[in-house]
Design a protein around this motif. Structure first.
Motif, PDB file in Angstrom:
ATOM      1  N   LEU A   1      34.132  43.223  39.471  1.00  0.00           N
ATOM      2  CA  LEU A   1      35.223  43.455  38.522  1.00  0.00           C
ATOM      3  C   LEU A   1      36.599  43.529  39.173  1.00  0.00           C
ATOM      4  O   LEU A   1      37.605  43.629  38.475  1.00  0.00           O
ATOM      5  CB  LEU A   1      34.972  44.759  37.756  1.00  0.00           C
ATOM      6  N   GLN A   2      36.655  43.473  40.494  1.00  0.00           N
ATOM      7  CA  GLN A   2      37.929  43.691  41.176  1.00  0.00           C
ATOM      8  C   GLN A   2      38.986  42.656  40.789  1.00  0.00           C
ATOM      9  O   GLN A   2      40.174  42.981  40.662  1.00  0.00           O
ATOM     10  CB  GLN A   2      37.727  43.679  42.692  1.00  0.00           C
ATOM     11  N   LYS A   3      38.578  41.414  40.576  1.00  0.00           N
ATOM     12  CA  LYS A   3      39.539  40.375  40.215  1.00  0.00           C
ATOM     13  C   LYS A   3      40.223  40.702  38.893  1.00  0.00           C
ATOM     14  O   LYS A   3      41.443  40.525  38.748  1.00  0.00           O
ATOM     15  CB  LYS A   3      38.845  39.014  40.129  1.00  0.00           C
ATOM     16  N   SER A   4      39.456  41.175  37.919  1.00  0.00           N
ATOM     17  CA  SER A   4      40.036  41.546  36.624  1.00  0.00           C
ATOM     18  C   SER A   4      41.004  42.712  36.772  1.00  0.00           C
ATOM     19  O   SER A   4      42.075  42.735  36.149  1.00  0.00           O
ATOM     20  CB  SER A   4      38.926  41.909  35.637  1.00  0.00           C
ATOM     21  N   PHE A   5      40.645  43.668  37.614  1.00  0.00           N
ATOM     22  CA  PHE A   5      41.520  44.815  37.840  1.00  0.00           C
ATOM     23  C   PHE A   5      42.778  44.394  38.597  1.00  0.00           C
ATOM     24  O   PHE A   5      43.856  44.946  38.368  1.00  0.00           O
ATOM     25  CB  PHE A   5      40.770  45.901  38.610  1.00  0.00           C
ATOM     26  N   ASP A   6      42.644  43.427  39.496  1.00  0.00           N
ATOM     27  CA  ASP A   6      43.814  42.912  40.209  1.00  0.00           C
ATOM     28  C   ASP A   6      44.805  42.277  39.239  1.00  0.00           C
ATOM     29  O   ASP A   6      46.026  42.429  39.387  1.00  0.00           O
ATOM     30  CB  ASP A   6      43.388  41.882  41.258  1.00  0.00           C
ATOM     31  N   MET A   7      44.291  41.563  38.255  1.00  0.00           N
ATOM     32  CA  MET A   7      45.155  40.936  37.253  1.00  0.00           C
ATOM     33  C   MET A   7      45.893  41.991  36.441  1.00  0.00           C
ATOM     34  O   MET A   7      47.085  41.851  36.155  1.00  0.00           O
ATOM     35  CB  MET A   7      44.317  40.038  36.338  1.00  0.00           C
ATOM     36  N   ALA A   8      45.191  43.059  36.081  1.00  0.00           N
ATOM     37  CA  ALA A   8      45.837  44.139  35.329  1.00  0.00           C
ATOM     38  C   ALA A   8      46.876  44.850  36.186  1.00  0.00           C
ATOM     39  O   ALA A   8      47.945  45.230  35.705  1.00  0.00           O
ATOM     40  CB  ALA A   8      44.784  45.129  34.838  1.00  0.00           C
ATOM     41  N   PHE A   9      46.572  45.013  37.468  1.00  0.00           N
ATOM     42  CA  PHE A   9      47.496  45.677  38.388  1.00  0.00           C
ATOM     43  C   PHE A   9      48.761  44.848  38.597  1.00  0.00           C
ATOM     44  O   PHE A   9      49.846  45.400  38.824  1.00  0.00           O
ATOM     45  CB  PHE A   9      46.793  45.909  39.723  1.00  0.00           C
ATOM     46  N   ALA A  10      48.628  43.518  38.526  1.00  0.00           N
ATOM     47  CA  ALA A  10      49.769  42.623  38.742  1.00  0.00           C
ATOM     48  C   ALA A  10      50.643  42.469  37.500  1.00  0.00           C
ATOM     49  O   ALA A  10      51.705  41.842  37.569  1.00  0.00           O
ATOM     50  CB  ALA A  10      49.268  41.249  39.195  1.00  0.00           C
ATOM     51  N   HIS A  11      50.221  43.024  36.382  1.00  0.00           N
ATOM     52  CA  HIS A  11      50.995  42.905  35.146  1.00  0.00           C
ATOM     53  C   HIS A  11      52.341  43.615  35.303  1.00  0.00           C
ATOM     54  O   HIS A  11      52.423  44.677  35.929  1.00  0.00           O
ATOM     55  CB  HIS A  11      50.218  43.518  33.985  1.00  0.00           C
ATOM     56  N   PRO A  12      53.422  43.043  34.756  1.00  0.00           N
ATOM     57  CA  PRO A  12      54.753  43.662  34.898  1.00  0.00           C
ATOM     58  C   PRO A  12      54.827  45.099  34.392  1.00  0.00           C
ATOM     59  O   PRO A  12      55.637  45.885  34.878  1.00  0.00           O
ATOM     60  CB  PRO A  12      55.653  42.736  34.059  1.00  0.00           C
ATOM     61  N   GLU A  13      53.994  45.453  33.425  1.00  0.00           N
ATOM     62  CA  GLU A  13      54.036  46.799  32.863  1.00  0.00           C
ATOM     63  C   GLU A  13      52.956  47.708  33.444  1.00  0.00           C
ATOM     64  O   GLU A  13      52.706  48.798  32.915  1.00  0.00           O
ATOM     65  CB  GLU A  13      53.883  46.731  31.342  1.00  0.00           C
ATOM     66  N   ALA A  14      52.329  47.269  34.527  1.00  0.00           N
ATOM     67  CA  ALA A  14      51.216  48.040  35.092  1.00  0.00           C
ATOM     68  C   ALA A  14      51.647  49.436  35.520  1.00  0.00           C
ATOM     69  O   ALA A  14      50.943  50.422  35.273  1.00  0.00           O
ATOM     70  CB  ALA A  14      50.614  47.285  36.276  1.00  0.00           C
ATOM     71  N   ARG A  15      52.798  49.528  36.166  1.00  0.00           N
ATOM     72  CA  ARG A  15      53.247  50.841  36.648  1.00  0.00           C
ATOM     73  C   ARG A  15      53.499  51.800  35.490  1.00  0.00           C
ATOM     74  O   ARG A  15      53.141  52.983  35.566  1.00  0.00           O
ATOM     75  CB  ARG A  15      54.510  50.684  37.487  1.00  0.00           C
TER      76      ARG A  15
END
Length: 235
Positions: free
Chosen positions: A90-104
């Motif tokens: 699942l790490q790839k999916s979480f990486d995509m969410a982490f890279a989202h502009p609003e992730a922080r």
């Protein structure tokens, strides 16, 4: 899983945003766990995780209220946005969410650790979670060690104070111990008035807090510098 949840997921995949799809996907394991909870053969671990999640939501175990659904969605998106998956798959999916502009911004709504652990168990087995956490810890430890080594190398000529702070020598340990004791003493003197063995210790000026905290390191630096100058003059 209820028919309504299926329809909402299909609607999100057809007309919704990427965030809507991710959020609706996050409800799937919860619905599956609720289906199992309604059966007499529900595993104790599932019951425990459901109690944890619904205690966080502030309602009894069952169909989500409108308020709980908003809180769950926000917490689940924060869980994704932190970027630490419970398994390698699942790490790839979480990486995509982490890279989202609003992730922080999303990550600020992170649920309590107990709920985060329950989320992990919703998406991965205990063995997958243990293996992934062990790997993440080893990677973080290696990165920290590498960073400290770079600091030591880059300050090898003039960074005696840096070596004191991060070094393992007896002098470094002594410096850290004295620094911690000094900081505690400064904070104590700044916050309270007390009497000890007949001596009255009045509070120090709060405006001088930073200066007082830095007094010892600066004094150590000046002493070391003057000693080096003196040693060179004696040669």
């Amino acid at each position: 899983m209820t028919v309504d949840r299926k329809n909402r997921l299909m609607s999100a995949m057809t007309n919704g945003s990427e965030e809507d799809v991710r959020a609706e996907m996050g409800f799937l394991p919860l619905e599956i766990m609720l289906d199992q909870y309604r059966k007499s053969s529900c595993a104790p671990s599932i019951q425990t995780d459901l109690k944890t999640v619904f205690a966080w939501l502030g309602q009894d175990i069952g169909e989500l209220t409108a308020q709980s659904e908003v809180l769950y969605r926000r917490g689940y998106l924060a869980y994704l946005s932190i970027g630490v998956a419970p398994s390698f798959q699942l790490q790839k999916s979480f990486d995509m969410a982490f890279a989202h502009p609003e992730a922080r911004a999303r990550a600020k709504h992170k649920p309590p650790e107990a709920v985060m652990d329950a989320f992990d168990r919703m998406f991965a087995s205990d063995s997958e979670i243990a293996s992934k956490r062990k790997h993440d810890w080893e990677v973080e430890t290696a990165q920290m060690s590498q960073a400290l080594n770079k600091v030591r190398v880059s300050h090898s000529g003039t960074g005696w104070l840096v070596n004191f702070v991060i070094g393992t020598t007896e002098k470094a340990r002594l410096f850290r111990a004295v620094s911690v004791a000094w900081c505690v003493w400064v904070l104590l003197r700044t916050e309270i008035y007390f009497e000890l063995v007949g001596f009255q210790f009045h509070q120090w000026d709060e405006e001088m807090l930073v200066a007082n905290l830095l007094a010892l390191p600066v004094l150590v630096y000046l002493s070391h510098y003057l000693f080096k100058v003196y040693a060179k003059m004696r040669k």
